[in-house]
Design a protein around this motif. Structure first.
Motif, short mmCIF file in Angstrom:
data_model
loop_
_atom_site.label_atom_id
_atom_site.label_comp_id
_atom_site.label_asym_id
_atom_site.label_seq_id
_atom_site.Cartn_x
_atom_site.Cartn_y
_atom_site.Cartn_z
N ILE A 286 -3.44 80.41 27.17
CA ILE A 286 -4.66 80.35 27.97
C ILE A 286 -5.16 78.91 28.07
N ALA A 287 -5.16 78.20 26.93
CA ALA A 287 -5.59 76.80 26.94
C ALA A 287 -4.68 75.96 27.82
N ARG A 288 -3.39 76.25 27.81
CA ARG A 288 -2.45 75.49 28.63
C ARG A 288 -2.64 75.79 30.11
N ARG A 289 -2.82 77.06 30.43
CA ARG A 289 -2.92 77.48 31.83
C ARG A 289 -4.23 77.04 32.47
N LEU A 290 -5.33 77.17 31.75
CA LEU A 290 -6.65 76.93 32.33
C LEU A 290 -7.26 75.62 31.86
N GLY A 291 -6.49 74.80 31.18
CA GLY A 291 -7.01 73.59 30.54
C GLY A 291 -7.98 72.77 31.36
N PRO A 292 -7.66 72.38 32.60
CA PRO A 292 -8.58 71.53 33.36
C PRO A 292 -9.92 72.20 33.64
N ARG A 293 -9.97 73.52 33.52
CA ARG A 293 -11.23 74.23 33.78
C ARG A 293 -11.94 74.64 32.49
N ILE A 294 -11.42 74.24 31.36
CA ILE A 294 -12.10 74.51 30.10
C ILE A 294 -13.06 73.36 29.84
N HIS A 295 -14.34 73.62 29.97
CA HIS A 295 -15.35 72.58 29.86
C HIS A 295 -16.03 72.56 28.49
N PHE A 296 -15.74 73.56 27.66
CA PHE A 296 -16.46 73.71 26.39
C PHE A 296 -15.60 74.60 25.51
#
Length: 387
Positions: A286-296
């Protein structure tokens, strides 16, 4: 990553001066004293920011601006509450606070059945016991149609639990579930809780997703104009509760939200404990796939029990997830985007002198300090070896 700490305002038993001693640089807070759905006076935001800065810290994330229940149910006039939400975002942004965590959990925020679960080492942890939850739903709340939510084995286990419980146990369980945990948007009596559940009688997963999209259609343009980021928090626990649909529980749920808009303001709070309570969620993926959208990031670990729907909070580098792998991915995102991600050690065991003094459930001083120290060690090591 930007080491941060959740603070519940001037009434928090852990003062800002002590938080600074943890080594954290950022503060995660909100105007918790303002009732849900009301305006946040900009003067109050400014005063809170200045109080934090006077202590040598920075207000880096607002957690949260509560989303009014009328927004989630789509009740007539819900748009007014969305506009108030957007105006509060504007006022925060004018004060330099542009990272907004929020959730879209119906009625209840995060839910536990035990706030002081004793571990073998004497520490006290938060716990969600599915059987105790089911017993409350079936025999205390007596929700209409509750039996349809459970298997025959679940029903038998819940009936056995209830038969062995005395009234103080039931009262404590009731308070824990519906009286409102720290940061929760609402607290209820049994009657008001039943009334709130009834407001969702015609809501399912699809219609709740549609309502989230409608809410974002109003607030995302404001966030874009203000240079703000909206970081939706996962469901906790990541499953339907009390017949209510939950739509931020799985990687597929996150992908569906990701597809709502290409706006750079749309994003996620990666709560490893919330998502990690569900075995099929691969946190590293999940962190790899959505990384640029993880703001926090909320970094904590949970240990799933014999019934995998039950879990308790574990030490930050233990539990049923690859915390080091998650931190590695988030640090990679930082390198690639050039944007620092605020993180905080989420929850923590009550240990040492935490056991002898009052603290907000889930937010003791020393237990979180241990978690922060462990996570700091991971970050420093990964940085040193260039991973």
């Amino acid at each position: 990553m930007l080491e941060s700490w959740r603070w519940f305002g001037p009434k928090d038993p852990i003062p800002l001066a002590h938080i600074r001693q943890t080594g954290a640089k950022g503060i995660v807070t909100a105007l918790h004293e303002v009732p849900n759905g009301q305006d946040w006076p900009e003067e109050a935001i400014k005063a809170r920011r200045e109080l934090i800065e006077a202590a040598g810290l920075r207000w880096v994330v607002t957690e949260s601006i509560p989303v009014h229940e009328d927004i989630k149910t789509g009740a007539p006039g819900w748009e007014r509450y969305a506009q108030i939400w957007a105006e509060n975002l504007r006022r925060l942004a004018r004060q330099g606070i542009r990272n907004i965590c929020y959730n879209f959990m119906p009625v209840l925020d995060w839910t536990r059945t035990d706030l002081n679960y004793a571990l073998p080492d004497g520490a006290l942890a938060l716990r969600f016991d599915f059987t105790a939850y089911a017993a409350f739903d079936l025999f205390v709340l007596q929700r209409d149609g509750a039996q349809d939510s459970y298997t025959a084995q679940d029903l038998a286990a819940a009936e056995d639990w209830y038969a062995k419980a005395d009234q103080p146990m039931l009262d404590k369980l009731t308070r824990t579930i519906i009286a409102g945990l720290p940061g929760s948007e609402e607290s209820y009596t049994l009657d008001t809780f039943r009334a709130c559940l009834a407001a969702y009688d015609d809501r399912d997963h699809a219609s709740l997703r549609q309502q989230l999209a409608a809410f974002l259609e109003i607030v995302l343009p404001v966030a874009e104009a203000e240079g703000a980021k909206l970081s939706i928090h996962p469901d906790d626990p990541p499953m339907d509760l009390f017949g209510l649909p939950r739509i931020v529980s799985t990687q597929a749920d996150l992908e569906a939200i990701n597809a709502i808009s290409a706006s750079p303001a749309l994003g996620f709070t990666l709560c490893t404990g919330s998502l990690g309570a569900r075995s099929e969620n691969d946190l590293v993926a999940i962190a790899r796939r959505l990384g640029p959208r993880i703001h926090f990031a909320h970094l904590r670990a949970v240990k799933r029990e014999d019934d995998p729907r039950s879990f308790h909070e574990d030490m930050h580098l233990a539990g049923d997830l690859d915390m080091i792998g998650v931190v590695r991915e988030l640090m990679r995102v930082e390198r690639e985007t050039g944007v620092e991600i605020p993180m905080r050690p989420d929850h923590g065991h009550r240990i040492l002198s935490d056991l002898e003094r009052h603290s907000v459930p889930g937010y003791p001083a020393i237990g979180r300090l241990r978690g922060l120290a462990e996570l700091r060690g991971v970050m420093h090591t990964l940085s040193a070896v260039g991973i």
